[in-house]
Design a protein around this motif. Sequence first.
Motif, PDB file in Angstrom:
ATOM      1  N   ALA A 108       0.830  -1.200   0.000  1.00  0.00           N
ATOM      2  CA  ALA A 108       0.000   0.000   0.000  1.00  0.00           C
ATOM      3  C   ALA A 108       0.866   1.253   0.000  1.00  0.00           C
ATOM      4  N   SER A 109       1.938   1.227   0.785  1.00  0.00           N
ATOM      5  CA  SER A 109       2.829   2.394   0.836  1.00  0.00           C
ATOM      6  C   SER A 109       3.538   2.602  -0.496  1.00  0.00           C
ATOM      7  N   ALA A 110       4.026   1.505  -1.091  1.00  0.00           N
ATOM      8  CA  ALA A 110       4.718   1.616  -2.376  1.00  0.00           C
ATOM      9  C   ALA A 110       3.763   2.070  -3.473  1.00  0.00           C
ATOM     10  N   ALA A 111       2.520   1.603  -3.416  1.00  0.00           N
ATOM     11  CA  ALA A 111       1.532   2.013  -4.411  1.00  0.00           C
ATOM     12  C   ALA A 111       1.263   3.510  -4.313  1.00  0.00           C
ATOM     13  N   LYS A 112       1.176   4.033  -3.107  1.00  0.00           N
ATOM     14  CA  LYS A 112       0.961   5.469  -2.934  1.00  0.00           C
ATOM     15  C   LYS A 112       2.121   6.283  -3.499  1.00  0.00           C
ATOM     16  N   LEU A 113       3.299   5.661  -3.513  1.00  0.00           N
ATOM     17  CA  LEU A 113       4.475   6.346  -4.052  1.00  0.00           C
ATOM     18  C   LEU A 113       4.613   6.161  -5.561  1.00  0.00           C
ATOM     19  N   GLY A 114       3.631   5.517  -6.175  1.00  0.00           N
ATOM     20  CA  GLY A 114       3.617   5.411  -7.629  1.00  0.00           C
ATOM     21  C   GLY A 114       4.131   4.123  -8.222  1.00  0.00           C
ATOM     22  N   SER A 115       4.281   3.074  -7.432  1.00  0.00           N
ATOM     23  CA  SER A 115       4.761   1.800  -7.961  1.00  0.00           C
ATOM     24  C   SER A 115       3.608   1.018  -8.578  1.00  0.00           C
ATOM     25  N   LYS A 135       3.850  -1.919  -9.929  1.00  0.00           N
ATOM     26  CA  LYS A 135       3.989  -3.308  -9.487  1.00  0.00           C
ATOM     27  C   LYS A 135       3.301  -3.519  -8.151  1.00  0.00           C
ATOM     28  N   ALA A 136       3.473  -2.551  -7.249  1.00  0.00           N
ATOM     29  CA  ALA A 136       2.847  -2.657  -5.939  1.00  0.00           C
ATOM     30  C   ALA A 136       1.329  -2.576  -6.049  1.00  0.00           C
ATOM     31  N   SER A 137       0.820  -1.686  -6.896  1.00  0.00           N
ATOM     32  CA  SER A 137      -0.625  -1.571  -7.091  1.00  0.00           C
ATOM     33  C   SER A 137      -1.199  -2.884  -7.598  1.00  0.00           C
ATOM     34  N   TYR A 138      -0.512  -3.507  -8.542  1.00  0.00           N
ATOM     35  CA  TYR A 138      -0.992  -4.774  -9.098  1.00  0.00           C
ATOM     36  C   TYR A 138      -1.016  -5.872  -8.043  1.00  0.00           C
ATOM     37  N   ASN A 139       0.088  -6.019  -7.313  1.00  0.00           N
ATOM     38  CA  ASN A 139       0.146  -7.088  -6.318  1.00  0.00           C
ATOM     39  C   ASN A 139      -0.790  -6.841  -5.147  1.00  0.00           C
ATOM     40  N   GLU A 177      -9.842  -0.707  -8.762  1.00  0.00           N
ATOM     41  CA  GLU A 177      -9.205   0.610  -8.721  1.00  0.00           C
ATOM     42  C   GLU A 177      -7.688   0.483  -8.823  1.00  0.00           C
ATOM     43  N   LEU A 178      -7.134  -0.460  -8.085  1.00  0.00           N
ATOM     44  CA  LEU A 178      -5.683  -0.662  -8.103  1.00  0.00           C
ATOM     45  C   LEU A 178      -5.219  -1.210  -9.447  1.00  0.00           C
ATOM     46  N   LEU A 179      -5.988  -2.128 -10.013  1.00  0.00           N
ATOM     47  CA  LEU A 179      -5.637  -2.663 -11.323  1.00  0.00           C
ATOM     48  C   LEU A 179      -5.661  -1.568 -12.381  1.00  0.00           C
ATOM     49  N   ARG A 180      -6.598  -0.640 -12.260  1.00  0.00           N
ATOM     50  CA  ARG A 180      -6.678   0.452 -13.228  1.00  0.00           C
ATOM     51  C   ARG A 180      -5.433   1.329 -13.147  1.00  0.00           C
ATOM     52  N   VAL A 181      -4.977   1.599 -11.926  1.00  0.00           N
ATOM     53  CA  VAL A 181      -3.761   2.400 -11.753  1.00  0.00           C
ATOM     54  C   VAL A 181      -2.579   1.704 -12.424  1.00  0.00           C
ATOM     55  N   ALA A 182      -2.436   0.400 -12.153  1.00  0.00           N
ATOM     56  CA  ALA A 182      -1.319  -0.350 -12.728  1.00  0.00           C
ATOM     57  C   ALA A 182      -1.465  -0.502 -14.235  1.00  0.00           C
ATOM     58  N   ALA A 183      -2.695  -0.708 -14.695  1.00  0.00           N
ATOM     59  CA  ALA A 183      -2.932  -0.854 -16.137  1.00  0.00           C
ATOM     60  C   ALA A 183      -2.609   0.437 -16.872  1.00  0.00           C
ATOM     61  N   ASP A 184      -3.009   1.561 -16.303  1.00  0.00           N
ATOM     62  CA  ASP A 184      -2.721   2.852 -16.933  1.00  0.00           C
ATOM     63  C   ASP A 184      -1.222   3.126 -16.994  1.00  0.00           C
ATOM     64  N   ALA A 185      -0.482   2.518 -16.068  1.00  0.00           N
ATOM     65  CA  ALA A 185       0.973   2.677 -16.058  1.00  0.00           C
ATOM     66  C   ALA A 185       1.663   1.702 -17.008  1.00  0.00           C
ATOM     67  N   GLY A 186       0.871   0.864 -17.693  1.00  0.00           N
ATOM     68  CA  GLY A 186       1.444  -0.052 -18.685  1.00  0.00           C
ATOM     69  C   GLY A 186       1.745  -1.439 -18.196  1.00  0.00           C
ATOM     70  N   ASN A 187       1.232  -1.831 -17.039  1.00  0.00           N
ATOM     71  CA  ASN A 187       1.476  -3.173 -16.503  1.00  0.00           C
ATOM     72  C   ASN A 187       0.591  -4.178 -17.243  1.00  0.00           C
ATOM     73  N   PRO A 188       1.163  -5.093 -18.045  1.00  0.00           N
ATOM     74  CA  PRO A 188       0.332  -5.992 -18.858  1.00  0.00           C
ATOM     75  C   PRO A 188      -0.470  -6.996 -18.048  1.00  0.00           C
ATOM     76  N   GLN A 189       0.075  -7.450 -16.893  1.00  0.00           N
ATOM     77  CA  GLN A 189      -0.702  -8.367 -16.055  1.00  0.00           C
ATOM     78  C   GLN A 189      -1.948  -7.674 -15.523  1.00  0.00           C
ATOM     79  N   ALA A 190      -1.794  -6.406 -15.129  1.00  0.00           N
ATOM     80  CA  ALA A 190      -2.950  -5.654 -14.643  1.00  0.00           C
ATOM     81  C   ALA A 190      -3.946  -5.402 -15.760  1.00  0.00           C
ATOM     82  N   GLN A 191      -3.454  -5.121 -16.956  1.00  0.00           N
ATOM     83  CA  GLN A 191      -4.347  -4.913 -18.091  1.00  0.00           C
ATOM     84  C   GLN A 191      -5.172  -6.167 -18.362  1.00  0.00           C
ATOM     85  N   TYR A 192      -4.522  -7.319 -18.283  1.00  0.00           N
ATOM     86  CA  TYR A 192      -5.239  -8.572 -18.523  1.00  0.00           C
ATOM     87  C   TYR A 192      -6.288  -8.827 -17.441  1.00  0.00           C
TER      88      TYR A 192
END
Length: 364
Positions: free
Chosen positions: A182-189, A191-195, A215-230
């Motif tokens: 959660a902390s890493a996701a707030k800092l813009g990671s 990977k952290a948002s996805y996990n 919501e978290l998957l959308r953040v990671a997907a918008d950042a280009g994370n393909p696992q989150a997009q899937y």
Amino acid sequence: MKVLRSITMLSVMAMLAASAATAQISLTPPGAETPPPEPVKPAARPKAKPREVAKDAIRKPPAAAPKPAATPVPDQTVTPAPVPDDPHADYVYAAYQRGQYKTAFDLATKRVQEKGDPKAMTMLGELYANGLGVKLDYDKAIGWYRRASAAGDREGMFALAMLRLSGRGGPGGGEEAAKLLASAAKLGSAKASYNLALLYIDGQNLPQDFKRAAELLRVAADAGNPQAQYALATFYKEGTGVPKDVEKSVRLLQAAALADNVEAEVEYAIALYNGTGTPRNQAAAVALLRKAARQNNPIAQNRLAWALSSGQGAPVDRVAALKWHIVAKTAGKGDPMLDDAFADMSPEDRAKAEAAARKWLGAK
């Protein structure tokens, strides 16, 4: 006409639970985000079923000639950006990227001693966690990751979360990992948002919450994370945690497929073949199935066998079709209907297909 059925929530949850983060953590230089490693494996859901895209294969496509409308998805090879030859470059990271692990260790140690650099602390944790340039030592890795996390480095937080979820560092790993992610996701990671989304999907280390996961998957997907997009594509397809939207689902599948996510390649091929949420383009669908089949995806191999045997999206090639059927069967994806479809093949053609299958299987 039977068509390929689309992805299900159960299938994506089984896929997510099956993909563990056991490889080394990829570090990023300041201000950058690398493609994410494989997701961490939350505690397996006891009722999860093995991943299956669909039971219905490409059986009897329409007799009319296909009308391609979508652009075939090209193969793309993602290569890491070269380390810049610049006086201001991060020499610790550059040494690590070049495989000069002892140099990276020495430089990182100096950076910590002289500047208290949290990224250098994360680097030391990385080296100890993977035995690169030093003897593998999880306790020391966790110690350095903790120092980096306390100093606010998101990569250190993410790496420590992965180790804690893997059972390293004593009891209570899941709870600590959730806080770190959660902390890493707030800092813009991303990977952290996805996990972190995976933990909300699983519902064991955190309360199950599909809306928050989306919501978290959308953040990671918008950042280009393909696992989150899937995964988010599955949410939109099923209306899980988000309003149901087939077209958004397909767009996310396309993005993940372009990033070489194999599951997305198969699912996007299904959408293209059936014209679901996108104009039908059977030629592009077969091209994607072929690509995924060559990456040893048994579902793609099975579907490609049907396409090649029927001649929809590609010229009929029963020898190649039987080859892929045999390869898929070897991986556990048998298909009695295909067995019947090839029953009338000549001994010569069957021998060619079996030889091609043996060659493929022997080359793996």
